[in-house]
Write an enzyme that holds these catalytic residues in place. Structure first.
Site, short mmCIF file in Angstrom:
data_model
loop_
_atom_site.label_atom_id
_atom_site.label_comp_id
_atom_site.label_asym_id
_atom_site.label_seq_id
_atom_site.Cartn_x
_atom_site.Cartn_y
_atom_site.Cartn_z
N LYS A 115 -16.45 4.66 28.37
CA LYS A 115 -15.74 5.91 28.62
C LYS A 115 -16.47 6.79 29.62
O LYS A 115 -15.84 7.53 30.37
CB LYS A 115 -15.48 6.68 27.31
CG LYS A 115 -14.37 6.06 26.49
CD LYS A 115 -13.63 7.09 25.66
CE LYS A 115 -12.42 6.44 25.00
NZ LYS A 115 -11.79 7.29 23.98
N LYS A 197 -8.91 -5.58 26.31
CA LYS A 197 -8.14 -5.02 25.20
C LYS A 197 -6.91 -4.27 25.70
O LYS A 197 -6.97 -3.61 26.73
CB LYS A 197 -9.07 -4.06 24.44
CG LYS A 197 -8.49 -3.42 23.23
CD LYS A 197 -9.42 -2.35 22.66
CE LYS A 197 -9.27 -1.00 23.34
NZ LYS A 197 -9.80 0.15 22.59
N LYS A 200 -4.28 2.26 25.11
CA LYS A 200 -3.27 3.26 25.41
C LYS A 200 -3.60 4.05 26.68
O LYS A 200 -2.72 4.69 27.25
CB LYS A 200 -3.00 4.20 24.22
CG LYS A 200 -4.18 4.89 23.57
CD LYS A 200 -3.67 5.74 22.40
CE LYS A 200 -4.60 6.28 21.41
NZ LYS A 200 -5.54 5.82 20.59
P1 TYM Z 1 -7.98 4.59 18.49
O1 TYM Z 1 -7.16 5.83 18.39
O2 TYM Z 1 -8.48 4.17 19.81
O3 TYM Z 1 -7.16 3.38 17.89
C1 TYM Z 1 -6.54 3.45 16.61
C2 TYM Z 1 -6.70 2.12 15.90
O4 TYM Z 1 -6.09 1.06 16.68
C3 TYM Z 1 -7.01 -0.02 16.85
N1 TYM Z 1 -6.75 -0.65 18.15
C4 TYM Z 1 -6.51 -1.96 18.31
N2 TYM Z 1 -6.47 -2.99 17.45
C5 TYM Z 1 -6.19 -4.22 17.95
N3 TYM Z 1 -5.96 -4.46 19.27
C6 TYM Z 1 -6.00 -3.45 20.17
N4 TYM Z 1 -5.75 -3.69 21.45
C7 TYM Z 1 -6.28 -2.13 19.71
N5 TYM Z 1 -6.40 -0.92 20.32
C8 TYM Z 1 -6.69 -0.03 19.35
C9 TYM Z 1 -8.38 0.65 16.80
O5 TYM Z 1 -9.38 -0.27 16.47
C10 TYM Z 1 -8.17 1.69 15.73
O6 TYM Z 1 -8.33 1.12 14.44
N6 TYM Z 1 -12.51 6.00 16.86
C11 TYM Z 1 -11.16 5.61 16.43
C12 TYM Z 1 -10.47 6.69 15.64
C13 TYM Z 1 -11.23 7.16 14.46
C14 TYM Z 1 -11.42 6.46 13.24
C15 TYM Z 1 -12.17 7.34 12.41
C16 TYM Z 1 -11.02 5.22 12.77
C17 TYM Z 1 -11.86 8.35 14.34
N7 TYM Z 1 -12.41 8.47 13.13
C18 TYM Z 1 -12.55 6.95 11.14
C19 TYM Z 1 -11.39 4.85 11.48
C20 TYM Z 1 -12.15 5.71 10.68
C21 TYM Z 1 -10.34 5.35 17.68
O7 TYM Z 1 -10.63 5.80 18.74
O8 TYM Z 1 -9.19 4.66 17.45
#
Ligand code: TYM
Length: 331
Positions: A115, A197, A200
């Site tokens: 990032k 990956k 979004k």
């Molecule tokens: P975020 O918002 O980027 O993504 C949300 C969830 O989607 C999963 N994900 C994927 N899984 C499979 N293939 C993909 N291409 C893919 N892209 C995204 C992510 O692994 C995630 O589970 N840091 C986290 C948000 C967060 C969080 C937490 C999660 C903040 N606090 C506490 C769990 C527990 C994040 O940026 O997810």
């Protein structure tokens, strides 16, 4: 544990339109815990501001992410659905845990490195300490299980390390969480560049299928998906494009890889891609319909957020009073 139930926590950032990676890797798995676990699913808006957001869009996406949780099958009566910034204890514990997290640990986080390359004009302190806030989210609820995609594994490991460190200094305070990653779908890849990956924040619109894409868009994107020149539907590490499409097809149809290989034996990639597109669009259609219905009733979404935040705050308070006492703050 709450009563006899184990605790589940996960979060999604309202930082962009959600993709089928978010859906298959995370949100779709959330509902399997609703019956037998105490579940907290959070829209992590505090995390989203580590990257600059347009205020009106952040607000809209916060509603949308909550509505998507519900449209993906999370019943607000069976799950605690809430917005992170509505429970100030997340930020408060985040700060405290900053003081138990090492600079070196945070420097090793690959997401920070990625990032900061992507947002080289805005490498802010929040981007750096982001994993500590995530640890606070999880530890605040004495979480046992965290369903996430594989890209969050390193952050989850750090959350465990921070929790263990704190417990070692002060005695048992936090439950040490385990990740839950659904092996089939823990990493959905980009359709244009199947070795990275699906994200979004990708600027190539053909690379990413959004949960709310129209059927036409879904079909068009799958039609353009990058494959290879072998013209054989077969799951293999050296066929990342085809294998990714097979994973997506499997997730939406429940068919095994062997069944899929048989189904497309002797057929070209054209037929295969159309079938994946159909299965994906059909699988998402009910989510899209339900989302539209939910978004039309903002007052209801606000009521869900409010009730969720009240419930979450109740459990957060319990952990915080323990943490304050252990650290030595005056009550
Ligand atoms: P975020 O918002 O980027 O993504 C949300 C969830 O989607 C999963 N994900 C994927 N899984 C499979 N293939 C993909 N291409 C893919 N892209 C995204 C992510 O692994 C995630 O589970 N840091 C986290 C948000 C967060 C969080 C937490 C999660 C903040 N606090 C506490 C769990 C527990 C994040 O940026 O997810």
């Amino acid at each position: 544990m709450i009563g006899d139930k184990k605790i589940v926590f996960s979060g999604v950032q309202p930082s962009g339109n959600l993709t089928i990676g978010n859906y298959l890797g995370a949100i779709k798995n959330f509902s399997r815990f609703s019956e037998d676990y105490k579940t907290f699913y959070c829209v992590v808006d505090l995390h989203a501001i580590t990257v600059r957001q347009v205020p009106a869009e952040l607000r809209r996406r916060t509603y949308e992410t909550l509505a998507l949780y519900m449209a993906c099958g999370l019943d607000e009566k069976k799950n605690t659905l809430f917005v992170q910034s509505h429970v100030p204890a997340h930020a408060e514990l985040g700060w405290m845990l900053d003081c138990y997290t090492m600079f070196g640990e945070l420097s090793r986080m690959t997401q920070f490195k990625d990032k900061s390359q992507k947002h080289s004009q805005n490498i802010n302190a929040g981007l750096f300490t982001y994993p500590t806030l995530m640890a606070a989210d999880i530890l605040l609820y004495q979480t046992d299980i965290v369903p996430v995609g594989v890209d969050q594994r390193q952050h989850l490991e750090l959350a465990r390390d921070i929790g263990m460190r704190f417990n070692q200094i002060y005695g048992d305070t936090f439950t040490i969480p385990e990740g839950y990653m659904s092996t089939d779908t823990m990493k959905i890849m980009s359709l244009a560049e199947p070795t990275s990956k699906m994200s979004k924040s990708d600027t190539n619109q053909n690379a990413v299928v959004y949960i709310l894409d129209s059927k036409d868009d879904v079909m068009r994107k799958f039609k353009k998906a990058v494959t290879d020149s072998e013209a054989c539907v077969r799951y293999s590490e050296d066929k990342p494009g085809v294998s990714n499409l097979m994973s997506i097809y499997r997730a939406f149809t429940g068919k095994s890889f062997e069944e899929i290989e048989r189904e497309f034996d002797g057929k070209g990639y054209g037929d295969f891609k159309m079938a994946v597109g159909e299965a994906c669009a059909d699988g998402l259609a009910p989510v899209r319909d339900e989302f539209a219905r939910l978004m039309a009733d903002k007052a209801h979404l606000e009521a869900v957020m409010k009730a969720g935040a009240d419930e979450a705050a109740y459990f957060a308070r319990k952990t915080m009073s323990k943490v304050r006492r252990k650290i030595g703050f005056v009550n």
